[in-house]
Design an enzyme around this catalytic site. Structure first.
Site, PDB file in Angstrom:
ATOM      1  N   LYS A 105      -1.541  14.411 -37.436  1.00  0.00           N
ATOM      2  CA  LYS A 105      -2.696  15.302 -37.589  1.00  0.00           C
ATOM      3  C   LYS A 105      -2.641  16.210 -38.562  1.00  0.00           C
ATOM      4  CE  LYS A 105      -4.515  13.539 -33.587  1.00  0.00           C
ATOM      5  NZ  LYS A 105      -3.729  12.609 -33.102  1.00  0.00           N
TER       6      LYS A 105
HETATM    7  C1  PLP Z   1      -3.851  11.203 -32.442  1.00  0.00           C
HETATM    8  C2  PLP Z   1      -2.646  10.507 -32.226  1.00  0.00           C
HETATM    9  C3  PLP Z   1      -2.584   9.161 -32.256  1.00  0.00           C
HETATM   10  C4  PLP Z   1      -3.959   8.120 -32.361  1.00  0.00           C
HETATM   11  O1  PLP Z   1      -4.517   8.315 -33.647  1.00  0.00           O
HETATM   12  P1  PLP Z   1      -6.105   8.008 -33.773  1.00  0.00           P
HETATM   13  O2  PLP Z   1      -6.591   8.430 -35.090  1.00  0.00           O
HETATM   14  O3  PLP Z   1      -6.766   8.837 -32.590  1.00  0.00           O
HETATM   15  O4  PLP Z   1      -6.189   6.585 -33.619  1.00  0.00           O
HETATM   16  C5  PLP Z   1      -1.410   8.439 -32.477  1.00  0.00           C
HETATM   17  N1  PLP Z   1      -0.071   9.097 -32.184  1.00  0.00           N
HETATM   18  C6  PLP Z   1       0.087  10.337 -32.166  1.00  0.00           C
HETATM   19  C7  PLP Z   1       1.335  10.950 -32.042  1.00  0.00           C
HETATM   20  C8  PLP Z   1      -1.207  11.088 -32.318  1.00  0.00           C
HETATM   21  O5  PLP Z   1      -1.235  12.528 -32.286  1.00  0.00           O
END
Ligand code: PLP
Length: 458
Positions: free
Chosen positions: A108
């Site tokens: 993120k």
């Molecule tokens: C948010 C997240 C995901 C999922 O990503 P999306 O964009 O919602 O598909 C996978 N792994 C981790 C560690 C995350 O924080």
């Protein structure tokens, strides 16, 4: 110049900066570029150079080029690895793209470190200030708070369910020590927190008084910033125009949709493998052409414990011939009945590009153990779901890049359960468990939460 239109087809086309601050379109849809710019060959240079080149056409005419290049450089200077998102070979022809070297240890950060700076820049230009509220089950909250901390123009309040995040996740939100970011533990579930946020947006006088805004996963700027590392991985592989397959641990479909966007820009992407845990609505959609919602089951990879993947709407809009009314109707049916079906043509088009696979918690643990034994490497449970799915789906001679979405120390319990080894936090967070926590605890009560927001905003 790229303009943006809504997937529901009933909102005016707008420029990049308006999608940034607006988030959701006024007709309830998600923004998409009216046309995908083409990559003019593979950009050269380091991560920031590639990022600036890939994103430039999306922001042109809206954010001035020099400021943009500067914000990109600042955003990726916060990453602890010199290559920002290093590509490492796991086993013959199967690579990991490590996206977790940012401040809060999950992918993120790649988008939010830039988005926080873009918000601040655009507010300064407009001479405005805003209050951002959000609900988090863990990763998004800390990444969002870190990305705006210290901003003069943004106050941020993040709600999380008391006692239901991991200790690392909670401490990342409660130890930031900045006057403009506030973590609030709600006596309730993640859904309660989300309902409180929705209720604050629905309370018009409140929304206008505090100038409410959001940075959730449907924001176009987040998808845009995630396109970059697909291009970067192909550049790092140095395979020219030979196509590469990506395997993406998926929850809200934002990350893997960015891979689709990179392909639309002309990147040689072979297949996109959508990796799920037990919450496998997407895998079932790929097999049957039918979306059927089930109860969310808690797993070892909590950031993928999602049944309704909000970013899927962007892909559905394309599959439905860019027909906003049809997209809205399909989603309405799904919301009302819990089921929605694609036509067989639409299903064919979907499986021509995407493949699905899933891993149970038991499989996830055995992959974490196997990767440690064979390669001496610790991987987090989300990444393990990706590795397991990629191994199961990979064809002979196919080059696959699995996205490593979190640092193993962010989910130490699962890693320890699988390997007996407790992964250490990186140096910048080594004293996380000694830092003072600042957190407010509130009941699941709209008036009390709104009063809190008004009391902390500056
Ligand atoms: C948010 C997240 C995901 C999922 O990503 P999306 O964009 O919602 O598909 C996978 N792994 C981790 C560690 C995350 O924080």
């Amino acid at each position: 110049m790229v303009t943006y239109r809504s997937t529901r087809g009933r909102a005016p086309e707008i420029g990049f900066a308006d999608t940034l601050l607006g988030g959701l379109a006024p007709d309830g849809g998600l923004y998409l570029p009216d046309a995908w710019p083409s990559l003019d060959g593979l950009p050269e240079g380091d991560y920031s150079a590639v990022a600036a080149a890939v994103m430039a056409p999306f922001v042109a005419g809206s954010i001035d080029q020099d400021s943009f290049v500067e914000m990109v450089a600042e955003a990726y200077a916060t990453f602890r690895h010199a290559e920002v998102c290093p590509l490492v070979e796991l086993e013959d022809g199967h690579y990991l793209l490590e996206l977790f070297h940012g401040p809060t240890l999950a992918f993120k950060d790649v988008a939010l470190q830039l988005v926080g700076r873009l918000f601040d820049h655009e507010l300064r230009r407009r001479n405005e200030r805003i209050t951002i509220v959000g609900a988090t089950s863990g990763d998004t909250g800390s990444a969002a708070m870190d990305s705006v901390r210290g901003s003069e123009l943004i106050d941020m309040v993040i709600l999380f369910p008391q006692g239901r995040t991991s200790e690392v996740q909670r401490r990342q939100m409660t130890t930031l020590d900045a006057p403009n970011v506030h973590a609030v533990a709600i006596d309730g579930t993640f859904d309660d927190c989300q309902d409180l946020v929705k209720a604050m947006f629905a309370d018009e006088p409140f929304r206008d008084r505090v100038r409410l805004s959001a940075v959730n996963s449907i924001n176009w700027a987040r998808v845009m910033a995630q396109l970059v590392y697909y291009v970067w991985a192909v550049q790092q592989l140095g395979r020219g125009q030979q196509p590469t397959t990506f395997c993406v641990p998926t929850g809200n479909f934002g990350n893997v949709f960015a891979g689709h966007g990179a392909r639309r820009m002309g990147l040689p992407v072979d297949r996109l493998i959508v990796a799920s845990n037990t919450n496998d609505i997407l895998t079932r959609l790929l097999v049957s052409g039918e979306m059927r919602a089930e109860q969310v089951v808690p797993t070892l990879s909590p950031s993928m414990d999602i049944q309704i993947s909000s970013n899927l709407e962007r892909l559905l809009f394309e599959l439905l011939g860019e027909d906003g009314a049809a997209t809205e109707a399909l989603l309405r049916t799904f919301r009302q009945t819990g089921v929605a079906a694609l036509t067989s043509d639409q299903h064919q088009q979907l499986v021509a590009e995407f493949v699905g696979g899933r891993c149970s918690d038991d499989e996830t643990l055995s992959i974490i153990a196997d990767v440690q034994q064979r390669h001496g490497m610790l991987v987090d449970p989300h990444t393990a779901v990706g590795i397991g799915t990629a191994r199961a789906q990979r064809r002979a001679d196919e080059t696959v890049v699995t996205l490593a979405t979190a640092h193993p120390a962010k989910f130490p319990d699962a890693v320890e359960q699988a390997t007996g080894i407790r992964p250490a936090l990186p140096e910048h967070l080594a004293d996380l468990f000694e830092r003072d926590e600042q957190v407010s605890r509130l009941p699941n009560d709209l008036t009390m939460v709104e009063d809190f927001v008004e009391s902390v905003r500056r």
